[in-house]
Design a protein around this motif. Structure first.
Motif, short mmCIF file in Angstrom:
data_model
loop_
_atom_site.label_atom_id
_atom_site.label_comp_id
_atom_site.label_asym_id
_atom_site.label_seq_id
_atom_site.Cartn_x
_atom_site.Cartn_y
_atom_site.Cartn_z
N LYS A 91 1.06 -1.38 0.04
CA LYS A 91 0.01 0.02 0.23
C LYS A 91 0.71 1.19 -0.07
O LYS A 91 0.69 2.08 -1.29
CB LYS A 91 -0.50 -0.25 1.18
N ASP A 92 2.10 1.20 0.69
CA ASP A 92 3.05 2.64 1.00
C ASP A 92 3.30 2.20 -0.30
O ASP A 92 3.52 4.16 -1.08
CB ASP A 92 3.98 2.48 2.14
N ILE A 145 1.32 4.05 -2.90
CA ILE A 145 0.83 5.72 -2.33
C ILE A 145 2.07 6.24 -2.90
O ILE A 145 2.00 7.16 -3.60
CB ILE A 145 0.86 5.75 -0.96
N LEU A 146 3.49 5.94 -2.61
CA LEU A 146 4.75 6.77 -2.97
C LEU A 146 4.57 7.04 -4.69
O LEU A 146 5.01 7.66 -5.35
CB LEU A 146 6.28 5.68 -2.77
N ARG A 147 3.87 5.46 -5.74
CA ARG A 147 3.83 5.63 -6.62
C ARG A 147 3.14 6.87 -7.03
O ARG A 147 3.11 7.67 -8.15
CB ARG A 147 3.29 4.39 -7.49
N ALA A 148 2.31 6.60 -6.40
CA ALA A 148 0.82 7.97 -6.59
C ALA A 148 1.08 9.49 -6.44
O ALA A 148 1.18 10.23 -7.47
CB ALA A 148 -0.15 7.67 -6.15
N MET A 149 2.23 8.90 -5.73
CA MET A 149 2.82 10.61 -5.17
C MET A 149 4.33 11.23 -6.33
O MET A 149 5.16 12.14 -5.75
CB MET A 149 3.57 10.91 -4.08
N GLY A 150 4.37 10.18 -6.96
CA GLY A 150 5.32 10.23 -8.39
C GLY A 150 6.48 9.92 -7.87
O GLY A 150 7.84 10.10 -8.68
N ALA A 151 6.45 8.94 -6.97
CA ALA A 151 7.69 8.04 -6.92
C ALA A 151 8.36 6.93 -7.88
O ALA A 151 7.20 6.56 -8.44
CB ALA A 151 7.70 7.50 -5.66
N SER A 152 9.27 7.20 -8.85
CA SER A 152 9.11 6.49 -9.80
C SER A 152 9.77 4.79 -9.50
O SER A 152 10.09 4.24 -8.66
CB SER A 152 10.18 6.93 -10.55
N GLN A 153 10.13 3.70 -10.71
CA GLN A 153 9.89 2.55 -10.16
C GLN A 153 11.17 2.59 -9.98
O GLN A 153 11.87 2.02 -8.63
CB GLN A 153 9.85 2.03 -11.71
N PRO A 209 0.67 0.17 -9.34
CA PRO A 209 -0.06 0.58 -8.15
C PRO A 209 -1.47 1.20 -7.88
O PRO A 209 -1.68 1.36 -6.68
CB PRO A 209 0.43 3.02 -8.78
N VAL A 210 -2.47 0.52 -8.08
CA VAL A 210 -4.17 0.87 -9.00
C VAL A 210 -4.31 -0.55 -7.59
O VAL A 210 -4.96 -0.94 -6.24
CB VAL A 210 -4.49 0.59 -10.08
N ILE A 226 -2.55 -0.20 -4.08
CA ILE A 226 -3.44 0.99 -3.40
C ILE A 226 -5.28 0.72 -2.70
O ILE A 226 -5.02 0.65 -1.68
CB ILE A 226 -4.04 2.73 -4.07
N ARG A 227 -5.38 -0.52 -3.40
CA ARG A 227 -6.75 -0.59 -3.20
C ARG A 227 -6.62 -1.79 -1.92
O ARG A 227 -6.97 -2.28 -1.28
CB ARG A 227 -7.01 -1.89 -4.20
#
Ligand SMILES: Nc1ncnc2c1ncn2[C@@H]1O[C@H](COP(=O)(O)OP(=O)(O)OP(=O)(O)O)[C@@H](O)[C@H]1O
Ligand SMILES: [Mg+2]
Lengths: 389, 231
Positions: A289-290, A293-301, A383-384, A387-388
């Motif tokens: 989940k974290d 979230i990081l990916r959603a915040m713009g953290a790259s692979q 990420p989807v 997060i879910r």
């Protein structure tokens, strides 16, 4: 919590490796030091006598003759002075000491023991065999009337420094010699049999006036002994032995040790790697989940990948830091605990800093490698889905 | 001219889950949608109608199966993961129903997270900006608290501060007040409205709360994967 467990796991693994390697290298270095200070690096030995049949077969006729091996008498090395000069000219050779070695009988009252008499020139010989370091009683004095004997022989004959012993050589010659010192070479056989007298005395006793039976040599680079021995052999045309050859058994044992040591290291390394990997796999799942979230915040692979690789490296690094310390302390403890009867240390502890640096570096690299699979998994998380949850 | 470019435009977007398998289901059927700058829009519809799916696609967390998605007039279907990530970091702020803060970090650190990921801010600047945003949300006093130790309403306000960190033109919120009591929900909603008024960010907010939906500029209703209100 798992982090704590895996850190302990890494620490134990690294501790075992450090402990084992430190102990082995200490024992090995200690053995080599002892060998190198109690025997020459290279020795030239007088050739054996070979019987030659007197009859020469006429050509075309085959004569079968049984040639008996003659009883070996002491023989001198031909032109040993010249060989010595020749050897001393070589840059790789540091000391050259001609010696006479003969069997004899040491007699004191009713007691008699067979001994090996080594006639030496103390000036040079003590540079080769550090006999003075092993003397426990008396002075390393070797005049033509002196003899230095081992602790075991002194006990057997019931003698001490200042006492006289009668020495009878195989030739029948007899001499009364004064014990100037008693040594302990740390080896019962040597303490029983080895004795040292002046070269002159040994020559006289063994009917070899002016002759020597072997030439003892020390060299710069002790690990090149084999090659130097071969080149000396080519030069003088006589049998030449190196300490590596005479201690072949030891080196075989060391090699076997090294192989099993490497195998153990490999397996410990593997189990450490799997331990780190499994902890990180769990951690990736727990933190998906974290991660999402990081990916959603713009953290790259790549950033996610690096976080987990770094975590693996940190686990390896911290674990091995603790492990090195623990391994080191247990070595020190063992070392202080294992004492000889007289309370002196059993072996000197040799702890190279490079051992710890290598252990920590290797463990860190292992951590990164072990982290690769979970880290890639983390980076590839959708990420989807993450997060879910 | 630039002012007239919509912040978000969807053309015929469909989404099929488990495409190419027996379990394939199309949950979005040809969505057309335009969101202008400064617009504050509610996205409503029954459960399972595809609102979250739509929001994930708009947020570049998921890709449409067919159709086109423009963010700031940039068509994104050809973008690789790295480019999508970058665009997402700079142009889109997320607020989720379950706030989703990183529980091991403080409120301040959580707000700094998007700037950390971007790696273009000096440490001090990140700290200052995070502090300013939290102050705006009335959370200056709590900024050094671990995210876990905040109330639900506070956590959601931290999440909003975090969504604003990169000053994105578009903020997506999936039921941001769904887990809050009426009073906290009102506070959070008012804050979003205020941000919208102050810095002109567009909002697309999924909500089941009709009172709140009515306080938006516009309501888009999704039923069975289609938009049923005329745009
Ligand atoms: N990963 C997935 N795989 C398959 N089907 C999915 C997946 N995610 C969502 N769905 C389905 O797509 C449809 C739309 O789901 P979505 O979550 O977008 O609805 P929603 O409008 O957000 O509902 P809610 O109001 O309950 O949050 C649902 O029928 C759901 O079961
Ligand atoms: Mg939803």
């Amino acid at each position: 919590m798992q982090t704590l467990f895996i850190l302990a796991g890494v620490a134990i693994g690294v501790g075992v490796i450090v402990f084992m390697s430190g102990l082995l290298s200490s024992l090995q270095a200690n053995f080599i030091r002892r060998v190198l200070t109690s025997q020459p690096h290279i020795q030239i030995i007088a050739p054996d006598e070979v019987a030659r049949p007197l009859r020469v077969a006429p050509s075309g006729v085959v004569v079968a003759s049984i040639v008996q091996r003659p009883a070996q008498r002491l023989r001198s090395i031909d032109q040993w002075q010249m060989i010595r000069t020749q050897l001393l000219r070589r840059a790789d050779i540091t000391n050259v000491s001609p010696t006479v070695t003969a069997s004899a009988l040491a007699v004191r009252g009713d007691a008699s023991r067979s001994i090996t008499l080594t006639g030496i020139d103390p000036e040079v010989y003590f540079n080769i065999v550090k006999l003075p370091d092993y003397i426990i009683l008396g002075q390393p004095r070797v005049t033509s009337e002196d003899i230095i004997i081992g602790a075991e022989l002194a006990k057997d004959l019931g003698v001490s420094v200042g006492d006289k012993v009668n020495v009878t050589a195989a030739s029948g010659a007899l001499r009364a010699l004064t014990i100037s010192a008693i040594f302990d070479l740390g080896n019962k056989g040597a303490n029983e049999r080895s004795t040292f007298v002046a070269l002159r005395t040994a020559q006289a006793l063994s009917n070899l006036v002016g002759g020597v039976t072997s030439i003892d040599i020390t060299i710069q680079d002790v690990y090149a002994a084999d090659t130097i021995a071969a080149s000396v052999q080519a030069e003088v045309g006589m049998q030449v032995d190196s300490w590596i050859k005479t201690n072949a058994q030891f080196f075989t044992a060391v090699n076997a040790q090294k192989i099993s040591n490497t195998a153990i290291r490999g397996f410990v390394g593997l189990s450490v790697a799997f331990g780190i990997a499994s902890v990180l796999v769990v951690s990736v799942i727990q933190r998906s989940k974290d991660i999402g979230i990081l990916r959603a915040m713009g953290a790259s692979q790549n950033q996610i990948l690096r976080i987990f690789l770094l975590q693996g490296a940190l686990l390896g690094f911290l674990g091995s830091l603790v492990g090195s310390l623990v391994g080191r302390q247990s070595l020190v403890f063992l070392h202080s605990f294992l004492r000889q009867a007289d309370g002196s240390e059993l072996f000197p502890l040799i702890l190279e800093p490079s051992l710890f640096v290598a252990a920590v570096a290797l463990a860190s690299v292992t951590g990164v490698v072990a982290a690769a699979v979970p880290a890639i998994r983390a980076a590839k998380l959708d990420p989807v889905v993450a997060i879910r949850g | 001219m630039a002012e007239t470019v919509p912040v978000l435009r969807l053309e015929g977007v469909t989404k099929t889950y488990n495409a190419d398998t027996a379990a394939a289901v199309e949950v979005l059927h040809g969505i057309d949608l335009i969101l202008q700058r400064r617009e504050f829009v509610a996205l409503t519809g029954p459960s399972g109608s595809g609102k979250s799916t739509l929001l994930n696609i708009v947020g570049l967390l998921d890709r449409p199966t067919t159709g086109k998605l423009f963010i700031d007039n940039r068509e994104t279907s050809a973008y690789g993961d790295a480019e999508l990530t970058r665009l997402r970091g700079h142009s889109i702020g997320f607020v989720f129903q379950h706030h989703y803060l990183l529980s091991a970090f403080t409120a301040l650190e959580n707000v700094m997270m998007p700037m950390l990921a971007d790696r273009e801010f000096p440490n001090e600047a990140m700290r200052e900006r995070a502090h300013a945003l939290l102050s705006e949300m009335g959370l200056a006093k709590w900024e050094n608290n671990l995210a876990n130790n905040l109330s639900g309403g506070q956590q959601q306000r931290v999440a909003i501060a975090r969504a604003l960190a990169m000053n994105p033109p578009l903020i997506l919120a999936d039921e941001p007040t769904g887990n809050l009591d009426t009073k906290s929900a009102d506070t959070v909603f008012d804050m979003m409205r205020k941000i919208n008024a102050d810095n002109g960010a567009s909002f697309l907010i999924v909500t089941h709360n009709n009172d709140l939906a009515r306080r938006c500029d516009r309501i888009i209703e999704v039923v069975d994967g289609r938009i049923v209100t005329p745009p």
